[in-house]
Structures are given as C-alpha cells and as structure tokens.
Design an enzyme around this catalytic site. Structure first.
Site, mmCIF file in Angstrom:
data_model
loop_
_atom_site.group_PDB
_atom_site.id
_atom_site.type_symbol
_atom_site.label_atom_id
_atom_site.label_comp_id
_atom_site.label_asym_id
_atom_site.label_seq_id
_atom_site.Cartn_x
_atom_site.Cartn_y
_atom_site.Cartn_z
ATOM 1 N N GLY A 119 0.730 -1.187 0.051
ATOM 2 C CA GLY A 119 0.052 0.126 0.028
ATOM 3 C C GLY A 119 0.847 1.303 0.241
ATOM 4 C CB ILE A 179 -8.578 -3.999 1.404
ATOM 5 C CG1 ILE A 179 -9.967 -4.869 1.247
ATOM 6 C CG2 ILE A 179 -8.681 -3.406 2.906
ATOM 7 C CD1 ILE A 179 -10.028 -6.159 1.806
ATOM 8 C CG ASP A 180 -9.204 1.017 3.309
ATOM 9 O OD1 ASP A 180 -9.623 -0.295 3.674
ATOM 10 O OD2 ASP A 180 -8.358 1.453 4.279
ATOM 11 N N GLY A 187 2.454 2.955 2.583
ATOM 12 C CA GLY A 187 3.795 2.973 3.063
ATOM 13 C C GLY A 187 4.490 1.976 2.229
ATOM 14 C CD GLU A 235 -10.047 0.091 9.569
ATOM 15 O OE1 GLU A 235 -9.750 -0.139 8.367
ATOM 16 O OE2 GLU A 235 -9.728 -0.269 10.351
HETATM 17 P P1 ATP Z 1 -1.670 -1.164 4.042
HETATM 18 O O1 ATP Z 1 -1.789 0.226 4.764
HETATM 19 O O2 ATP Z 1 -2.740 -1.019 2.783
HETATM 20 O O3 ATP Z 1 -1.924 -2.308 4.714
HETATM 21 P P2 ATP Z 1 0.950 -0.227 3.709
HETATM 22 O O4 ATP Z 1 1.855 -0.564 2.540
HETATM 23 O O5 ATP Z 1 0.472 1.261 3.585
HETATM 24 O O6 ATP Z 1 -0.435 -1.444 3.369
HETATM 25 P P3 ATP Z 1 2.161 -0.234 6.047
HETATM 26 O O7 ATP Z 1 2.413 -1.232 7.089
HETATM 27 O O8 ATP Z 1 2.082 1.186 6.350
HETATM 28 O O9 ATP Z 1 1.545 -0.838 4.830
HETATM 29 O O10 ATP Z 1 3.787 -0.261 5.264
HETATM 30 C C1 ATP Z 1 4.370 -1.553 4.583
HETATM 31 C C2 ATP Z 1 5.923 -1.632 4.611
HETATM 32 O O11 ATP Z 1 6.051 -0.390 4.291
HETATM 33 C C3 ATP Z 1 6.470 -1.701 6.071
HETATM 34 O O12 ATP Z 1 7.347 -2.790 6.119
HETATM 35 C C4 ATP Z 1 6.879 -0.532 6.593
HETATM 36 O O13 ATP Z 1 8.011 -0.084 7.512
HETATM 37 C C5 ATP Z 1 7.310 0.215 5.279
HETATM 38 N N1 ATP Z 1 7.108 1.733 5.130
HETATM 39 C C6 ATP Z 1 6.064 2.334 5.635
HETATM 40 N N2 ATP Z 1 6.226 3.707 5.335
HETATM 41 C C7 ATP Z 1 7.415 3.968 4.852
HETATM 42 C C8 ATP Z 1 8.406 4.979 4.369
HETATM 43 N N3 ATP Z 1 7.757 6.112 4.599
HETATM 44 N N4 ATP Z 1 9.505 4.752 3.980
HETATM 45 C C9 ATP Z 1 9.756 3.346 3.919
HETATM 46 N N5 ATP Z 1 9.197 2.306 4.237
HETATM 47 C C10 ATP Z 1 7.889 2.541 4.746
HETATM 48 MG MG MG Z 2 -1.252 2.118 4.507
#
Ligand code: ATP
Ligand code: MG
Length: 481
Positions: free
Chosen positions: A207, A237-238, A209, A337
């Site tokens: 996602g 999923i959102d 992140g 949520e």
């Molecule tokens: P979702 O929120 O849809 O579940 P996401 O990819 O946003 O997915 P996160 O848990 O926020 O999920 O991040 C996934 C991975 O990305 C983690 O390993 C996290 O450490 C890494 N990550 C998040 N933000 C950053 C960033 N700014 N720079 C580098 N890595 C990041």
């Molecule tokens: Mg996220």
C-alpha cells in the site's frame, strides 16, 4: 511530445538503458493521455464530446463513447488525439502492454517478489501471475519470494524459490503465501540483500507505506547507478489509492461485507427496537462502507471518515437513531473504522502507532456499541444492539472473479514494464486500461477533498455515490442538514 519526453513522464528509466530507448516500437510510442478536465467541462465542450472512432485513431480496446467519462475528472485518449484537445498539465501514461522489443535478457534476470502491509484479497493471484508471466512469457527461471515483507530481505531463511508448480493453485486461497508484515523497513539492509542475492527485478506488492519504501529504494539504486528494476503493485482493500480506477480486493470486500450487513439486518428486524451495527474497513476513506451500504440497500445509516457528524445533541447520531427506532422499530448501521476521526479527534490521537508508523485508530465500532444503547434508554427506548466486526473474515477471503482478472492484468503489466526498461513505477488500470504510473506521481497526487498526498478520499460534495447513499438510507448530513 517527443518520445523522450514521454519516457520522462512515464517513469524513471533505468540509467543503463536510457540510450537504448529509441526503439521503433509502436506500442511504446502510443501513450495514453490523461487530462484533468471535469466531466462537466467535457460534456459541455462539443469539440470533445463526439467520441467518434476516427477522432481517436484505431485499434483501441475500449469503446469510443466511453472515452470521456471517468469519475475524478480524468480523460483518456491516445496520441492520435489532436494536441489542442490536451489540457495544460495533462498527465501522460504509457500503456502497460508488452513491448515488441525488450531491453533485458531474460537469462540474466533474478526476480524477487515481496508482499507488505495488511492482507487483501488477491495477493496470491498477483504472486501467481508474476511468476507465470516471468516464467512462461519471458523465460525467467530465477524467481524468489521474500517471506514476511520488507524485513524478509535481511532475515535468515526468508527466501523461497518460486516456480509455476508451486504457485499453480495459490490464487484459490486468501492471504499471501509469502506472508506479510508491518515495520522493519531498513534501506541499507534491504539494499545489501538485493545486491548479495543478485536480484535485478524486484516486484513489491503493498500500500501507501510500501510505495514510500519503493521510492526510497529506487532513489538509492539510482544514486548507485545499479541496473536493478523495482516496480510496485498497489494494494489497498480500502480503494484509497489515487489515479487508478480501483484497487484489487476492493470488489471482493464490498461483496463479502454483504453477509455481515445481512446478518445485522436480520438481527435488527428480529427483535423490537433492534439495532444491527457493522464495522467495516476504511481508515481514511469510506469507499468500502459506502459501496457495501449502497449494494445492500437495507442500511439506514452509514458513517465514513469523510463525512463529519456529531454523536450527541439534537442533530447527532444518537438522536437520529432513537427517533428512527420509535417509528421504524429497527436500524441497520454501517460504520467505517476511521469514522471516529469525524467526531472524536482527541481520542483518535491517543491510541499510538503501529510498527509501520500508522496511527492506531480509536475503535468507533466498540464506542457505538457501548454508547448507543445507553443513549436510546435516555429517549425511553430499550434497544437491543448486535455488533458485527467482519474485518478479518473479509480481508482473508480469496479474490472474486473480477478481482482475479484485475490482479492478473496488474501483474502482467508490471513484468512488461520492467522488460521495457522501466523502473520506479507502479501499475494500475486507468479508465479500464493498464498503464505504468511513476511512483513519484502515485504517492504525491491527492484525490478527493482533504485527501493527503498519495490518497484518495470520498468527495462528499462531488461524489454521486455519496449522494446516492444519502438517498438510499435517508440519513441526514449531520453537519449542515
Ligand atoms: P496497507 O496500509 O494497505 O496495509 P501499507 O503498505 O501502507 O499497506 P504499512 O504497514 O504502512 O502498509 O507499510 C508496509 C511496509 O512499508 C512496512 O514494512 C513499513 O516499514 C514500510 N514503510 C512504511 N512507510 C514507509 C516509508 N515512509 N519509507 C519506507 N518504508 C516505509
Ligand atoms: Mg497504508
């Protein structure tokens, strides 16, 4: 513009191959142009409204008459479209299709695949299709899965060899065979692992992140002038990622949520003054709650993060539900949520963050469960409330058919992109067409009112689906009636 300009727009081309990109390849030279006109502007402009096939060139796979209609105000056209039709500030994307000439020798490829962040229906479908496309369509025989998200790169025993026979049936299951995680992003360790293992194509499914992580990784690779291609496959999923039509897993989630809402409806209708309350996913964006409610038709109140409301007071939710119960004797409520953000800001901030740094949300479902019955009592109603939180049952199911198709389109586009010589891009369907989207763009565009960078939110002033929801449920706008 010139081909080189298009390349710049479409993504960062791996340094090594920049000078090779003068290939005469029609599929590369026909970009898709996305402009920021609103639907209204387009419909009012006779120059743009005709949509005749001759206007837009031949060979398109979509119907010309749908050419100008896209929620969010994007317009799609191909390069045969006369220049004056394109707005200043238009964004051009390249098609996510296979190229006549590829820039990488498949025998040299060592590919890695990793899944990060929360679970979402379709992860295994993407993994399967990446492996199949690499193996059968391009002849890549070195494919590794990284187990457990980003930390798997530098954790012992977290490499898994992937072959067609290993992934053949995984699309039938939810979850991810590669496991996933939050947190643990470490640039130095991840880079070391990529170099040590000789990976030169890295496919990262995750996602917002995860995509920020991809951007940092790509920047570092570029700094070091390494011939390593990194591509993101957006997972949420959102459905809260901008630009793309729809994220994979969203359709499945809306469908799966019906079971929970139907149960809530049955409970609510089976006792006097029954309330069925369902909490659905949607941390910042209420698309799932909104569309699941629109699909169900029996929802009487839907609360999403984007639409402000009060709980107490004469124009608040508690009053509204109490009054409804007096007349209709039951109520079905769906709450996203993240909807606490609209009424309980101070509590939202108090819950800390998860390992990835995301705020842990105040549990609005539990709050409503506890408070609603008490407040009904104050209005002399003995309500019975049944609370259902189906989150983990929804996000773990296998993808439905349309999501399976979407997942395979995205995975194929990702592989086509790396073999065309691109890196630092993500993939998505825009107006039904798979395209390459530069990561920089994906994580910086805001879509919908009050959206943050790289985020899409329900625009409650502009999104007709929200107006339809209000018509379907009969709920007031708690803010200004
Ligand atoms: P979702 O929120 O849809 O579940 P996401 O990819 O946003 O997915 P996160 O848990 O926020 O999920 O991040 C996934 C991975 O990305 C983690 O390993 C996290 O450490 C890494 N990550 C998040 N933000 C950053 C960033 N700014 N720079 C580098 N890595 C990041
Ligand atoms: Mg996220």
């Amino acid at each position: 513009g010139s081909f080189q300009q298009l390349v710049r727009v479409a993504g960062n081309v791996c340094q090594e191959h920049r000078n090779l990109l003068n290939v005469k390849d029609r599929s590369v030279q026909v970009p898709i142009m996305i402009s920021h006109r609103t639907d209204e502007e387009i419909l009012l402009n006779p120059m743009l409204g005709t949509g005749k096939k001759n206007d837009v060139g031949s060979g398109r796979s979509f119907m010309p008459e749908t050419l100008f209609y896209k929620l969010g105000g994007y317009v799609i056209a191909d390069s045969a479209f006369p220049k004056h039709y394109v707005d200043e500030g238009s964004i051009l994307f390249l098609k996510g299709s296979p190229r006549k000439e590829i820039l990488i020798n498949p025998n040299d490829v060592k590919a890695a695949i990793v899944t990060c962040g929360g679970l979402c229906p379709g992860l295994n479908v993407v993994i399967r299709e990446l492996v199949m496309t690499l193996w059968y369509n391009y002849g890549v025989k070195h494919i590794s899965g990284i187990i457990g998200g980003y930390p798997g790169f530098y954790t012992q025993g977290c490499l898994k060899t992937l072959t067609p026979s290993i992934v053949a049936d995984i699309h039938l299951s939810g979850g991810t065979i590669l496991k996933t995680s939050r947190g643990g992003w470490n640039l130095e360790k991840i880079m070391d692992s990529i170099i040590k293992n000789g990976f030169n194509q890295v496919y990262i499914i995750g996602g917002d992140g995860t995509h920020r992580g991809i951007k940092n990784l790509v920047d570092e690779i570029e700094r070091k002038h390494l011939p390593i291609y990194v591509v993101g496959i957006p997972k949420t999923i959102d459905n809260d990622i901008p630009i793309i039509d729809k994220s994979f897993g969203f359709d499945t989630a809306v469908e799966e949520a019906q079971k929970a809402i139907e149960s809530a409806n049955t409970e609510a209708n089976s006792v006097e003054y029954g309330i069925g309350l369902v909490k659905l996913m949607g941390r910042n964006s209420g698309f799932i709650a909104m569309q699941a409610s629109n699909a169900n038709r029996n929802v009487n109140l839907c609360l999403i993060p984007e639409s402000g409301y009060e709980l107490t007071g004469p124009n608040g939710v508690y009053s509204y539900i109490s009054e409804r119960l007096k007349v209709k004797k039951h109520a079905v409520i769906v709450v996203a949520e993240g909807a606490a953000a609209s009424c309980l800001d101070e509590k939202l901030a108090a819950e800390g963050t998860d390992p990835s740094g995301n705020p842990i949300l105040y549990d609005i479902g539990k709050h409503l469960k506890e408070e609603l019955v008490k407040c009904c009592k104050k209005h002399n109603i003995n309500a019975t409330l049944k609370y259902i939180d189906p989150t983990y049952m929804i996000r773990t199911v296998p993808a439905n058919s349309s999501d399976k198709i979407l997942c395979s389109e995205l995975a194929q586009a990702a592989v086509h992109g790396t073999f065309a010589g691109f890196t630092g891009f993500s993939v998505g369907n825009v107006t039904g067409q798979a395209v390459f989207i530069p990561i920089d763009l994906l994580i910086s565009i805001k879509e919908g009112k009050d959206a943050k960078e790289g985020q899409r939110r329900v625009d409650i002033d502009e999104n007709m689906m929200w107006w339809r929801l209000m018509a379907n449920t009969g709920q007031p706008s708690f803010i200004n009636d």
